[in-house]
Enzyme design. Structure first.
Site, PDB file in Angstrom:
ATOM      1  N   GLY A  29     -62.439 -29.558 -13.388  1.00 45.66           N
ATOM      2  CA  GLY A  29     -61.885 -28.289 -14.230  1.00 45.66           C
ATOM      3  C   GLY A  29     -62.519 -27.420 -14.799  1.00 45.66           C
ATOM      4  N   CYS A 237     -31.874 -25.982   0.228  1.00 45.64           N
ATOM      5  CA  CYS A 237     -32.245 -24.942   1.290  1.00 45.64           C
ATOM      6  C   CYS A 237     -31.176 -24.606   2.220  1.00 45.64           C
ATOM      7  CB  CYS A 237     -33.376 -25.555   2.079  1.00 45.64           C
ATOM      8  SG  CYS A 237     -34.091 -24.165   3.100  1.00 45.64           S
ATOM      9  N   CYS A 240     -32.482 -25.800   6.057  1.00 47.75           N
ATOM     10  CA  CYS A 240     -32.958 -27.006   6.452  1.00 47.75           C
ATOM     11  C   CYS A 240     -32.192 -27.995   5.612  1.00 47.75           C
ATOM     12  CB  CYS A 240     -34.361 -27.253   6.589  1.00 47.75           C
ATOM     13  SG  CYS A 240     -35.159 -27.603   4.656  1.00 47.75           S
ATOM     14  N   CYS A 262     -36.381 -22.644   1.694  1.00 48.91           N
ATOM     15  CA  CYS A 262     -37.709 -23.224   1.178  1.00 48.91           C
ATOM     16  C   CYS A 262     -38.738 -22.066   1.264  1.00 48.91           C
ATOM     17  CB  CYS A 262     -38.173 -24.141   2.402  1.00 48.91           C
ATOM     18  SG  CYS A 262     -37.029 -25.856   2.472  1.00 48.91           S
ATOM     19  N   CYS A 268     -40.116 -26.262   6.356  1.00 48.97           N
ATOM     20  CA  CYS A 268     -38.558 -25.927   6.571  1.00 48.97           C
ATOM     21  C   CYS A 268     -38.544 -25.911   8.286  1.00 48.97           C
ATOM     22  CB  CYS A 268     -38.259 -24.818   5.982  1.00 48.97           C
ATOM     23  SG  CYS A 268     -36.597 -24.065   6.002  1.00 48.97           S
TER      24      CYS A 268
END
Lengths: 280, 258
Positions: A29, A237, A240, A262, A268
């Site tokens: 970080g 979606c 899909c 997606c 997808c």
């Protein structure tokens, strides 16, 4: 001499970047300054990510590049071609087959494993920047763990919108120490950052590299009475049928017609393939 | 009543090159006491205040503060995290220009809540309640909580700055010309407010000003500065009514009588 050095950058530069990456991994970080090079593409097109990828790639790697989850957008294609040309590495669109994945603004839906590296392109690495313009001051705030200001931003969100309206680049705390900008990924992806793959972040213009080793604890900041929520569009979606993936809203005509699909094209496509396979 | 001063200042000296900022300043400040520092422009009073608050490095001297955990401690030789912690909990600094002390792009509530969040408050509802309470205490209507300070008048900005500073219940407040730049009626209300807050909360304060009326109203004790030195000090009424040093006499006689 008419060949590029492997992956465009010279070896000394790659060593310098690798040192920054190792330091970043040692202090999860923490933003490590590095001597960012001019790349043959404009700032904002992923120069930081490209340099990190170049320093990470080996000739045996298989690379995947995504932009907003998609393999077939301009940014993704141009960077993929760049490494095909300068490093002659294998490329793929399949998340599982890639060993290095460079991404802009998304984490793939498919879980990554320990043999993979995820490289993020970062525009503004400093999460405190919009509240505190001075760099010496923000560095001091990181050093002394003075992160109250981050909550002022979330407070402002709630007071203005009734909920935490920050929906991307949602600040996280890493291993209980550094507050980090996860790059502009949707906050839907935040929980996925605790993963088995190595995550590297490169900001070219701002000359910073930071990193998350595998299984690092990443906590999204919030209030006790307004807990963090990994939100997405409330649909499945259209293509899909997945109801657990991050969706893009696509306008399909000029009659107000719209569908949700997606944003991860590989995810997808592979689901559509599977459906077809099981139907026939 | 404790028998220990809250602040013990010894031999503070600050040089700007070969010129004197302030020299050899000594004084004690007791809990609940308000100290005024007056003098003309360039007399070193703001320099002194910045030295005491740790904003400027001093060349010599010590500032002992009665910390909650460790008793008297030299704040100028504390580690930076420790001093910054002190300056957002037990200390407060009210700037002359509210813009220097406020975040102008953050709402009034956020401004007041910042210090709370800096010391670990993480409950939105509680932070907001506290902010509303403090806005009311400085006579800002609670309906203004989500407005930015840019939408406030000068007097309101100054009151907001005071609320933002006092919300963590500090024990020592530094004020640099808190009424400067405000018109007289607004000044009067602000002084009233400051006086009641100081009395209510038992605050100790150091007020730098060139306005003798302000110290007459607020300060228990007074220091008069000239050319970086303290030329006279004592109880406020005593110094103002019976000035001994020629400069103080000049200062007192320069006040316009209406």
């Amino acid at each position: 001499m008419n060949e590029y050095n492997f992956a465009y950058l010279d070896e000394q530069t790659k060593r310098m970047i690798r040192r920054a990456i190792l330091k970043g991994l040692a202090i999860p970080g923490y933003q490590v300054p590095f001597a960012s090079r001019e790349m043959p593409m404009p700032y904002g097109w992923g120069t930081g990510g490209v340099q990190v990828s170049a320093a990470t790639l080996t000739p045996n790697d298989t690379m995947k590049v995504i932009d907003q989850g998609a393999d077939d957008t301009t940014n993704a294609i141009s960077i993929r071609k760049f490494f095909q040309k300068t490093a002659h590495v294998e490329v793929t669109e399949v998340t599982k087959e890639a060993s290095v994945i460079q991404t802009r603004h998304r984490i793939p839906e498919t879980d990554l494993n320990e043999d993979q590296i995820l490289v993020y392109q970062v525009p503004i690495p400093e999460p405190l920047r919009f509240l505190e313009p001075s760099e010496p001051e923000t560095r001091k705030m990181h050093a002394l763990e003075e992160y109250g200001l981050m909550h002022v931003k979330l407070y402002e969100d709630i007071s203005r919108h009734g909920a935490i309206a920050t929906s991307y680049a949602y600040p996280v705390k890493v291993e209980g120490r550094y507050v980090m900008d996860p790059s502009p990924i949707p906050k839907f992806d935040n929980p996925k950052m605790e993963m088995s793959a190595i995550q590297l972040f490169g900001a070219g213009r701002e000359q910073r590299i930071y990193a998350l080793p595998p299984y690092t604890k990443v906590v999204s900041l919030d209030f006790d009475d307004f807990p963090f929520e990994a939100s997405k569009a409330d649909h499945a979606c259209e293509l899909c049928g997945a109801d657990n993936s991050y969706l893009d809203e696509v306008i399909v005509d000029d009659q107000g017609g719209r569908i949700f699909v997606c944003s991860d094209t590989d995810f997808c496509a592979s689901r559509q393939q599977e459906k077809k396979g099981s139907a026939s | 009543m404790s028998l220990q001063p809250l602040l013990d200042v010894r031999g503070i000296t600050k040089m700007y090159g070969r010129r004197i900022g302030c020299a050899d300043i000594n004084f004690d400040l007791w809990p609940g006491e308000v100290m005024g520092i007056v003098g003309e422009s360039g007399s070193g009073k703001s320099t002194l205040l910045n030295c005491l608050a740790g904003y400027v490095d001093v060349d010599d001297g010590q500032v002992f503060f009665d910390t909650r955990n460790e008793g008297m401690k030299d704040t100028l030789r504390m580690s930076e995290p420790e001093r910054r912690m002190l300056s957002r909990t037990d200390w407060a600094f009210v700037h002359q220009h509210a813009r220097d002390g406020l975040r102008m792009s953050v709402s009034a509530g956020g401004n007041v809540g910042e210090r709370l969040m800096a010391v670990g408050a993480r409950h939105y509802g509680n932070i907001r309640d506290e902010a509303i309470d403090w806005l009311e205490r400085v006579e800002i209507h609670h309906s203004r909580i989500d407005d930015r300070p840019t939408a406030f008048s000068g007097g309101m900005q100054q009151r907001l700055q005071i609320a933002r500073n006092l919300v963590t219940g500090p024990r020592l407040v530094f004020m640099d010309e808190p009424t400067g730049g405000l018109d007289v009626s607004v000044q009067a209300r602000l002084l009233d407010l400051l006086r009641s807050l100081v009395r209510e909360m038992g605050l100790s304060a150091i007020i730098v000003t060139h306005d003798l009326a302000v110290v007459r109203l607020l300060a228990d004790r007074l220091m008069v500065m000239k050319d970086g030195y303290v030329v006279e000090s004592g109880l406020t009424d005593q110094v103002l009514d019976d000035p001994q040093h020629s400069y103080t006499q000049l200062l007192v006689s320069s006040v316009l009588q209406v």
